[in-house]
Structure formats: C-alpha cells, structure tokens
Design a protein around this motif. Structure first.
Motif, short mmCIF file in Angstrom:
data_model
loop_
_atom_site.label_atom_id
_atom_site.label_comp_id
_atom_site.label_asym_id
_atom_site.label_seq_id
_atom_site.Cartn_x
_atom_site.Cartn_y
_atom_site.Cartn_z
N MET A 1 0.83 -1.20 0.00
CA MET A 1 0.00 0.00 0.00
C MET A 1 0.87 1.25 0.00
SD MET A 1 -2.68 1.37 2.87
CE MET A 1 -1.33 2.14 3.78
N ALA A 2 1.95 1.20 0.80
CA ALA A 2 2.84 2.36 0.88
C ALA A 2 3.49 2.62 -0.48
CB ALA A 2 3.90 2.12 1.95
N LYS A 3 3.90 1.56 -1.16
CA LYS A 3 4.50 1.71 -2.49
C LYS A 3 3.49 2.29 -3.47
CE LYS A 3 6.88 -0.80 -6.17
NZ LYS A 3 6.07 -0.18 -7.25
N PHE A 4 2.25 1.78 -3.39
CA PHE A 4 1.17 2.29 -4.24
C PHE A 4 0.99 3.80 -4.01
CE2 PHE A 4 -3.32 3.57 -3.98
CZ PHE A 4 -3.72 3.42 -5.30
N ALA A 5 0.93 4.22 -2.74
CA ALA A 5 0.74 5.64 -2.42
C ALA A 5 1.89 6.48 -2.97
CB ALA A 5 0.59 5.82 -0.92
N ARG A 6 3.11 5.97 -2.87
CA ARG A 6 4.28 6.70 -3.39
C ARG A 6 4.21 6.78 -4.92
NH1 ARG A 6 7.18 3.48 0.17
NH2 ARG A 6 7.94 2.21 -1.58
N ASP A 7 3.90 5.64 -5.56
CA ASP A 7 3.87 5.61 -7.02
C ASP A 7 2.84 6.57 -7.60
OD1 ASP A 7 5.83 3.72 -6.97
OD2 ASP A 7 4.53 2.01 -7.42
N PHE A 8 1.71 6.69 -6.89
CA PHE A 8 0.64 7.55 -7.40
C PHE A 8 0.73 8.98 -6.85
CE2 PHE A 8 -1.04 3.64 -8.85
CZ PHE A 8 -1.99 3.93 -9.81
N GLU A 11 -1.62 11.28 -0.94
CA GLU A 11 -1.30 11.69 0.43
C GLU A 11 -2.45 11.29 1.35
OE1 GLU A 11 -0.75 15.84 -0.12
OE2 GLU A 11 1.20 15.63 -1.10
N GLY A 12 -2.38 11.70 2.62
CA GLY A 12 -3.44 11.38 3.57
C GLY A 12 -3.01 10.31 4.55
N ASN A 13 -3.91 10.01 5.49
CA ASN A 13 -3.57 9.03 6.52
C ASN A 13 -3.66 7.61 5.97
OD1 ASN A 13 -6.34 8.37 6.48
ND2 ASN A 13 -6.80 9.80 8.13
N GLU A 14 -3.31 6.65 6.82
CA GLU A 14 -3.25 5.25 6.39
C GLU A 14 -4.61 4.74 5.92
OE1 GLU A 14 -2.82 1.72 9.21
OE2 GLU A 14 -0.77 1.94 8.46
N ALA A 15 -5.68 5.12 6.64
CA ALA A 15 -7.02 4.66 6.27
C ALA A 15 -7.40 5.17 4.88
CB ALA A 15 -8.04 5.14 7.30
N ARG A 16 -7.10 6.43 4.60
CA ARG A 16 -7.41 7.01 3.29
C ARG A 16 -6.61 6.31 2.19
NH1 ARG A 16 -10.92 9.92 0.02
NH2 ARG A 16 -9.74 11.08 -1.55
N GLN A 17 -5.33 6.09 2.43
CA GLN A 17 -4.49 5.44 1.43
C GLN A 17 -4.97 4.01 1.17
OE1 GLN A 17 -0.38 5.76 2.56
NE2 GLN A 17 -0.29 7.96 2.17
N PHE A 18 -5.43 3.32 2.22
CA PHE A 18 -5.92 1.95 2.05
C PHE A 18 -7.19 1.94 1.19
CE2 PHE A 18 -8.13 -1.96 3.59
CZ PHE A 18 -7.18 -2.87 3.16
N ASP A 409 7.92 6.33 -13.98
CA ASP A 409 8.84 6.50 -12.86
C ASP A 409 8.57 7.81 -12.12
OD1 ASP A 409 9.65 8.28 -14.77
OD2 ASP A 409 11.75 7.62 -14.84
N PHE A 410 7.32 8.27 -12.17
CA PHE A 410 6.95 9.54 -11.54
C PHE A 410 5.54 9.38 -10.98
CE2 PHE A 410 6.57 14.26 -11.53
CZ PHE A 410 7.83 14.55 -11.03
N PRO A 411 5.23 10.01 -9.82
CA PRO A 411 3.89 9.86 -9.22
C PRO A 411 2.79 10.24 -10.21
CG PRO A 411 5.36 10.94 -7.68
CD PRO A 411 6.11 10.85 -8.97
N ARG A 412 1.76 9.41 -10.29
CA ARG A 412 0.72 9.62 -11.29
C ARG A 412 -0.10 10.89 -11.06
NH1 ARG A 412 0.02 5.49 -14.86
NH2 ARG A 412 1.19 3.60 -14.38
N THR A 413 -0.18 11.34 -9.81
CA THR A 413 -0.89 12.59 -9.57
C THR A 413 -0.18 13.78 -10.22
OG1 THR A 413 0.28 12.81 -7.46
CG2 THR A 413 -1.96 11.90 -7.39
N ARG A 414 1.10 13.60 -10.54
CA ARG A 414 1.89 14.68 -11.13
C ARG A 414 2.11 14.49 -12.64
NH1 ARG A 414 4.77 17.90 -7.36
NH2 ARG A 414 4.34 17.31 -5.21
#
Length: 583
Positions: A1-8, A11-18, A409-414
C-alpha cells in the motif's frame, strides 16, 4: 500500500491510502490507473454511511453522472450495467457491526434510488442513488431485468470472514436489500482478507495460473521475443476456464486490450453467433467463426495441460461473450456435453515483451486509430513543453506527451496528459472554462487555440494550477460536491493570481486572444508562491459555492449540465475580479 501511495503520489492518513489502494485494485478494469477516477470512487469523509468506495459501470465504463449513462446507451439496444459497493478497513478482523452499518448504507442508497428523499443521505450518496435510478428508469435498454451488484468488505485479515457472513445482523441486512428487488441474484457479501486482496492486485496483470487442456494444437515456431505460440482448437469447456471465473462471471480485465466492447446479444453479428450455438449446426462452428486470439505474459505446459498467466483476449471479444451467454443457458446446464463437444479456433501467443503484445493486439484488430491528441502531441511546441516539464524537478510535473505501455517513474498525480493540458490551458490562459467543461473534444482539434507559439512556462502554469485544484479536492472530501466546476475554479485562480490575464479572458474573439497571449511580454507565469495559489483556490471555491448554492441546496453534487453554461463562466469571472484585491 505504501509503495502504491508513493507511485501515485497519494497523500493522507493510512485509512485514506488503504481506501484508494482497494479502489484501484478492485475497480482496476474500469478505472485503470486514472488518478481522478480512482479518487472519485472513494467517497471518504465521516458521512459515507459505511460505504467507503462505490462505482457504477455501464457498458464497461465507469460513470459519475446520469447524462453519461444516457450517452452510453443511446446508440445500443442492449446494454450492461453493474454496481459496486465496497467497505475497506485496515483491521485484521471482521467487525459484524461495521459490516451491518455498511449494508445499511447500501440499503439506504437503494431506497433513495427507488424514491428520492425517502431517506436522508449526504450528497455523494445522493449522486450514487441518481445513477442507480437512471439505470432502473432505462431498464428496457439493459440486458438484465435487475442490476448486477457486487458487495465487498475488505480487510487485512488472514481468514476469509465466512463466520462474519453468518452473523444474524449481517444476514438480515442482506435480506432487506434483497427485498427491494433492485439487484440481481445471487446477491451476496464478499468478505476478503489480505490473500484475496493480493489476488486482486495480481489481476491487474491478468488472471494468474489458469489451468486448461489444449489437446488439439500445432506449435508456431518461437522467435527471439515470442517464447511460445500455438494455434488449434479448444473445447467449449476448456475455453470457459479462460473466459470465466469460479462464479461463472467473465474474468475481469481480459478484454482490456480488445478495441471492441461487447456489443450485446441483439447485435446482428452476435445474433448469428448465438443462432449457430443454439442450432444443430454448432459442429460447424470452427468453420464459421474466426475464434479467439490470446496474448499471455506466461504460458507453461506439460503434455496437453497448460497454465496461463497475465493474458488478454485481443481478438474475438464478441465470440467470447456469446459463448459465455450460451454456456449459462438452461439448455447447456441441462446437457453439459453440448459445451464439451463444441470446438473453438484459438491462437495463443506468449511473450514477456510488452511491445510484442501490443503489436499483436493492434494487428489482430486490423488497425489502431491515430487520435487528434496524438497529432497535437507531435508538434514542436508539445516537444518543447515536455522538455520544460522535465526540468521542474522531483516536486514538479511531467507532461506525458506520448502514450506509454511501460510503468512510469513519476507519481501519477503529477502526470499531465494532452487532453488534460488542453483543458487546463483553455481555462487558465484563455478563461474558456465553460468550453473546458462542455466541449473538450473541440480543444483536441489539430488547429485548436490551446496550442500555439505561447511560452512553455505558460503551459506549466496552467497544468500547475489544475494540479493544485485537484489536490485541494483530494484532501477536502467535503468540497467534492463542486468538482464538476473545477475548470471554473481553475479559471478564477488564474484570474486571482495573474490579474493581467483578465483582459484576455474578456476578449470574445478567440483569434484576438491568441495574438494577445503570444505578444504579451508582461505576463509572469511563475508558480513558486504556493501560499498565494492556495489562498486563491480557497477564495475560488468560496465563490463557486456562492454561485451554485441553489443546486447544492438540493443535497447533491454539481453535474456538468449545472455548470457548463457560459453565463456561469462570465459570472464567476466577475466575482473573481471583485475578490482580486483580497488575494
């Protein structure tokens, strides 16, 4: 999940990222890796009635407004729909009270769809109910008399939660939903732990390790980039193993690379396929049908027994869906030998090379069209813009000028695509926010005003404003009722932080506006003052709320039809001009 959040870049807390992680995996066939669609399916906030994630899918496409359903079904006599409700908890256990709350939320949304305002719901759930209502209202255009519905309660548990499903408050809640007679049977709650979630993650790359027998085959010589290939005949029974899962449903994602969606049982070609399957001439099926072409990332066999992973049916989508429909018919259920005696032409190609898989998919579908945005992206200014974006560093943006079939190789939000950049430029450099909302296809024309000899900095400026507006919505779920007006908000932000652009916004002649933008030497497109931009966004959101308050008072989110009118653009620009001194 952490890798997913970084790749994309989520942001936000753990519950939101999950929640975002679960949405991206469980809805992958429909949202793919589209950041905005993933975020829109996550309802968020404390007023979601236990429903963390929800999606309505029509003809294989996720929809967010009733008008989108109308557009998708207008040209077809037979359509498909499905509704997803998901609760996602990081807990390692199943809480029957939370499950019951989740199911109560599903019940409440369904009741609202049947009768508006029969229960009190927050705007995001009112929006969801409106979509279900529109499908039911257009029931004569859909294949199923009731709406297929998937219910998931997802945790990180090490077990499958079967005991939680048997709890009285859970079974009674399911019965209450069932009694509303809206959703197809069987309606069941799926309780998923970490193993099921891991399996969903693997499904992003196609089904894994599916076993089938392939006795009637000939080997096609391998090449440097194709590890194995075969052509031959599969029995109907073995084909179903590839096409459907253990529930009999079509395997998710196996038609993603097929250019043609299921055209429905009433399509002329599909009627002919079905007629053959239902007749005594089905033994001639191999001579009458071109069969299936399947591309796999992995194929291994021993004798006639094979295991296939990460595959796509790139040609033969209509045949596949007709086979699935026929296999589920009462005639086949009564005589399973009908399926085992049917032979289907099949070509299977296995390659670890993504470009080989893509070229086979294109070739077997005759051609891949060159889109208007591809032409825009091929210009020199687009290449210059791409290079400028690359210089913005790790905290900047990237312009995805060409479609890539490899991982980014860059966050998808960007990441900014050409259609997104078109709309951002129209709204923030020309003040054409109503056109960005209501006529995005016009902006994709080869000679569109959004591409010209403007400074490369101005394109980054436009993309950055839209990026910051999107991030504002992502971190403030309560503001998403305004999301349909985001290009109006971006336009106002631009007017607030760069008032020198306002005279361009007010020019009615678009060619004159283009000349003005090209010739202006005084415009400063720096975006380094992040605090000023955030203040402008807050102001623009406040002004948009004031403008659309009558609609918001109806208890739902804004829709494109509410905001696309040019009068709204003009009124909001005047509001922004009046507030510019505050910013």
């Amino acid at each position: 999940m952490a890798k997913f959040a970084r790749d994309f870049g989520f942001e936000g807390n753990e519950a939101r990222q999950f929640e975002l992680y679960v949405a991206a995996n469980y809805l992958f066939p429909y949202v793919r890796d589209d950041v905005e669609q993933i975020e829109r399916t996550v309802l968020g906030g404390g007023t979601d009635e236990g429903i963390d994630i929800a999606a309505v899918v029509v003809n294989g496409q996720i929809v967010f407004e009733p008008s989108e359903i109308d557009d998708l079904i207008s040209d077809q006599t037979s359509n498909s729909a499905k509704v997803f409700f998901i609760q996602a908890k990081t807990s390692e256990s199943y809480d029957s009270k939370l499950i019951a709350k989740f199911l109560h939320g599903v019940e409440a949304v369904t009741k609202y769809a049947i009768k508006a305002k029969s229960v009190n719901l927050p705007p995001v759930l009112v929006d969801l109910a409106a979509l279900i209502d529109r499908i039911a209202e257009s029931g004569d255009k859909f294949q199923d008399t009731r709406i297929p519905c998937e219910l998931f309660y997802v945790t990180t548990s090490s077990n499958d939660g079967k005991s939680a499903q048997q709890e009285l408050q859970v079974t009674e809640a399911i019965d209450r939903i069932r009694s509303l007679s809206i959703y197809s049977e069987p309606l069941r709650l799926n309780t998923h732990g970490h193993e099921a979630l891991a399996a969903k993650l693997k499904e992003r790359y196609g089904p894994q390790n599916i076993r089938f027998n392939f006795e009637k085959r000939q080997t096609i010589p391998a090449t440097e980039r194709v590890s194995e290939a075969y052509i031959g005949l599969l029995s109907g029974t073995e084909a179903m193993k590839l096409l459907t899962d253990e529930t009999g449903s079509v395997r998710p994602g196996i038609f993603d690379d097929n250019v043609r969606l299921d055209l429905g049982s009433q399509n002329k070609v599909n009627i002919r396929i079905a007629t053959t399957l239902q007749s005594n001439n089905r033994e001639h099926f191999p001579f009458l049908n071109n069969g299936l072409t399947i591309i796999a990332t992995s194929l291994r066999g021993s004798g006639d027994r094979f295991f296939i992973s990460g595959y796509q049916v790139v040609n033969g989508g209509q045949t596949s869906h007709q086979l699935v429909r026929w296999a589920a018919s009462e005639a086949v259920k009564a005589r399973p030998a009908l399926l085992s005696d049917l032979w289907i032409p099949v070509k299977i190609v296995s390659s670890g090379d993504a470009e080989v898989r893509r070229s086979v998919a294109i070739a077997t579908n005759l051609q891949t069209p060159i889109g208007s945005t591809d032409i825009q992206a091929s210009t020199q200014i687009a290449k210059d813009v791409e290079e400028y974006f690359k210089q913005s560093g790790v905290n900047g943006l990237r312009y995805l000028r060409q479609s890539q079939h490899t991982s980014l190789d860059f966050p998808r939000t960007r990441i900014v695509t050409t259609p997104e950049l078109n709309r951002a430029v129209a709204a923030t450099l020309f003040g054409e926010s109503s056109r960005a909302i209501g006529a995005p296809k016009e902006l994709e024309a080869e000679n569109s005003f959004v591409w010209g000899e403007y400074s490369v900095e101005s394109y980054y400026y436009a993309a950055w404003i839209l990026y910051r507006v999107d991030r504002f919505f992502a971190r403030t779920p309560e503001s998403t009722t305004l999301k349909a007006a985001k290009y109006h908000i971006a336009m106002m932000v631009s007017a607030l932080i760069t008032p020198e652009l306002v005279p361009i916004f007010e020019i009615s002649d678009i060619d004159a506006a283009r000349r003005r933008l090209r010739g202006s030497k005084k415009l400063n497109f720096k975006v380094s003052n992040s605090e000023k931009i955030e203040v402008a966004i807050a102001t623009a959101v406040e002004l948009a709320t004031e403008q659309f308050q009558p609609v918001l008072d109806e208890g739902r989110s804004l829709r494109k039809d509410d905001v696309r009118n040019r009068r709204n653009q003009e009124a909001l620009l005047q509001k922004a001009k009046g507030s510019s001194t505050d910013v």
